[in-house]
Design an enzyme around this catalytic site. Structure first.
Site, mmCIF file in Angstrom:
data_model
loop_
_atom_site.group_PDB
_atom_site.id
_atom_site.type_symbol
_atom_site.label_atom_id
_atom_site.label_comp_id
_atom_site.label_asym_id
_atom_site.label_seq_id
_atom_site.Cartn_x
_atom_site.Cartn_y
_atom_site.Cartn_z
ATOM 1 N N SER A 142 -7.178 4.119 -1.391
ATOM 2 C CA SER A 142 -6.929 2.676 -1.442
ATOM 3 C C SER A 142 -8.173 1.900 -1.859
ATOM 4 O O SER A 142 -8.068 0.868 -2.525
ATOM 5 C CB SER A 142 -6.451 2.175 -0.071
ATOM 6 O OG SER A 142 -5.194 2.718 0.216
ATOM 7 N N GLU A 155 -1.284 -7.953 1.726
ATOM 8 C CA GLU A 155 -1.037 -6.511 1.712
ATOM 9 C C GLU A 155 -0.044 -6.091 2.789
ATOM 10 O O GLU A 155 -0.228 -6.375 3.969
ATOM 11 C CB GLU A 155 -2.342 -5.726 1.924
ATOM 12 C CG GLU A 155 -2.111 -4.250 1.622
ATOM 13 C CD GLU A 155 -3.127 -3.316 2.250
ATOM 14 O OE1 GLU A 155 -3.269 -2.200 1.747
ATOM 15 O OE2 GLU A 155 -3.758 -3.661 3.262
ATOM 16 N N ASP A 162 0.845 -1.197 0.000
ATOM 17 C CA ASP A 162 0.000 0.000 0.000
ATOM 18 C C ASP A 162 0.883 1.250 0.000
ATOM 19 O O ASP A 162 1.752 1.403 0.852
ATOM 20 C CB ASP A 162 -0.915 -0.006 1.229
ATOM 21 C CG ASP A 162 -2.093 0.946 1.077
ATOM 22 O OD1 ASP A 162 -1.881 2.098 0.641
ATOM 23 O OD2 ASP A 162 -3.224 0.538 1.381
ATOM 24 N N ASP A 180 -1.367 0.183 -4.819
ATOM 25 C CA ASP A 180 -2.601 0.904 -5.145
ATOM 26 C C ASP A 180 -2.333 2.341 -5.575
ATOM 27 O O ASP A 180 -3.089 2.935 -6.324
ATOM 28 C CB ASP A 180 -3.582 0.841 -3.969
ATOM 29 C CG ASP A 180 -2.919 1.146 -2.620
ATOM 30 O OD1 ASP A 180 -1.694 1.414 -2.583
ATOM 31 O OD2 ASP A 180 -3.641 1.114 -1.611
ATOM 32 N N HIS A 198 2.610 8.420 4.830
ATOM 33 C CA HIS A 198 1.826 9.557 5.352
ATOM 34 C C HIS A 198 2.563 10.246 6.496
ATOM 35 O O HIS A 198 2.498 11.458 6.641
ATOM 36 C CB HIS A 198 0.463 9.076 5.860
ATOM 37 C CG HIS A 198 -0.531 8.773 4.774
ATOM 38 N ND1 HIS A 198 -1.108 9.753 4.006
ATOM 39 C CD2 HIS A 198 -1.051 7.604 4.340
ATOM 40 C CE1 HIS A 198 -1.952 9.190 3.139
ATOM 41 N NE2 HIS A 198 -1.927 7.882 3.315
HETATM 42 ZN ZN ZN Z 1 -2.888 6.233 2.302
#
Ligand code: ZN
Length: 359
Positions: free
Chosen positions: A75, A249, A35, A296, A258
């Site tokens: 996502s 994942e 991710d 993603d 982030h």
């Molecule tokens: Zn994110």
């Protein structure tokens, strides 16, 4: 005589065509999603590790990650594209813009009596894995998503998020007094709450590994790797003679992005790499398994601005704390991998996977 030769020729062509089709189609499909794993996340792992599993792929594509109406995807929409072959709006989980259900590759696999499984370091009802097995108009409705997961016929689910299956009275966060773990047990699932018990599970069991109330601890704070969890899942899924499809994942790579926390990020990438290694080792031995590693979207526009080939000396910087529209890679190994060369929109990954599932 002529007629016999013609019949023989037609038969030969039919058998030849069937062989070509058969040769290209894998029995098993393992999809690994990092991710937020933009291309430079992969670059950092490759620069730091001579034995990075990303070095082993010969077939590589580039995926455009936008959602149906926004350049920057989330996502849920991105995983919907991979799971269904269609783009949708951000926050939507395998429903179209009119809330119609979009058929998923897991549903197709189940119709072929294949096994289906998921392994995440996020909550099992999280926005990335959920589009493979449920349909809902909001990624934020964790309880509704958990309700659907119980009935989604997964053979294996491993990750966090027990709180969404348990009522407040029993330590969860459900206000409706519903205990979905009891429902799972009525459906013949074995439920495991920690890694040690899970590793002792029998491959013939249908399992839910709910290893934490919330998401799993960071890779640096747990004593088992995503690769180990993947290996347990594969042992179970591989019991099915019709083959399996699974999604793994590395959920927290995105969270590190982030946070613009490169230490967190590099360790999560190493943890994700253990799962890629597990999948590749299984595929190499099995010879009939397609492995797809992708993402993603990119998070944070991370790049490497200085340093040497020494792991500790990479200088890593981020452009922002959000997702970006940067390319992500699609790394493919095994039968059918050649379909994944080139540059294409993310929903084409789903369409290619459907093609490999004869749909
Ligand atoms: Zn994110």
């Amino acid at each position: 005589m002529n007629r016999l030769i013609r019949i023989a020729l037609v038969l030969y062509l039919v058998i030849f065509a069937a062989n070509i089709q058969g040769a290209d189609k894998p029995k098993n499909i393992i999809i690994l999603i990092g991710d937020g794993m933009g291309l430079n996340y992969v670059a950092a792992n490759v620069l730091m590790h001579e034995d990075s599993p990303f070095r082993k792929f010969a077939t590589i594509g580039l995926s455009i990650t936008k959602s149906i109406d926004e350049l920057i995807t989330d996502s849920a929409a991105a995983a919907t594209a991979i799971a269904t072959g269609y783009q949708t709006r951000n926050r939507y989980i395998s429903v179209d813009t009119n809330y119609n259900k979009l058929y998923t590759i897991f549903e197709r696999a189940q119709s072929l009596n294949m096994a289906t499984g998921v392994v995440v370091t996020d909550n099992i009802p999280g926005a990335s894995p959920s589009p493979f097995y449920i349909h809902h108009h909001s990624r934020h409705d964790y309880f509704e998503i958990a309700d659907q997961i119980v009935d989604s016929k997964l053979d294996v689910a491993i990750g966090g998020g027990a709180e969404y299956l348990l009522p407040i009275e029993q330590g969860g966060s459900r206000k409706d007094s519903v205990n979905l773990i009891e429902e799972l047990e009525l459906l013949d699932y074995k439920v495991y709450y920690n890694f040690d018990d899970l590793s002792g599970s029998f491959p013939s069991e249908k399992i839910f590994g709910l290893l934490d109330m919330g998401s799993l601890p960071r890779a640096s704070q747990r004593d088992y790797s995503l690769g180990k969890l993947t290996s347990i899942a594969v042992d179970h899924l591989n019991e099915n003679d019709n083959g399996f499809i699974m999604v793994v994942e590395g959920s927290q790579i995105d969270w590190a992005g982030h946070d613009t926390n490169y230490v967190y990020l590099l360790v999560e990438m190493e943890d994700f790499a253990t799962a890629v290694n597990t999948a590749l080792e299984f595929a190499e031995n099995d010879g009939n398994t397609l492995v797809i590693v992708t993402s993603d979207h990119d998070t944070g526009g991370m790049t490497i601005t200085d340093g040497s080939f020494n792991a500790d000396s990479l200088k890593i910087e981020f452009i922002n704390t959000h997702h970006t529209a940067g390319f992500v890679g699609v790394f493919a190994y095994g039968p059918g991998s050649e379909l994944f060369n080139g540059i294409y929109d993310n929903y084409m990954i789903g369409q290619k996977l459907f093609k490999l599932l004869d749909y």
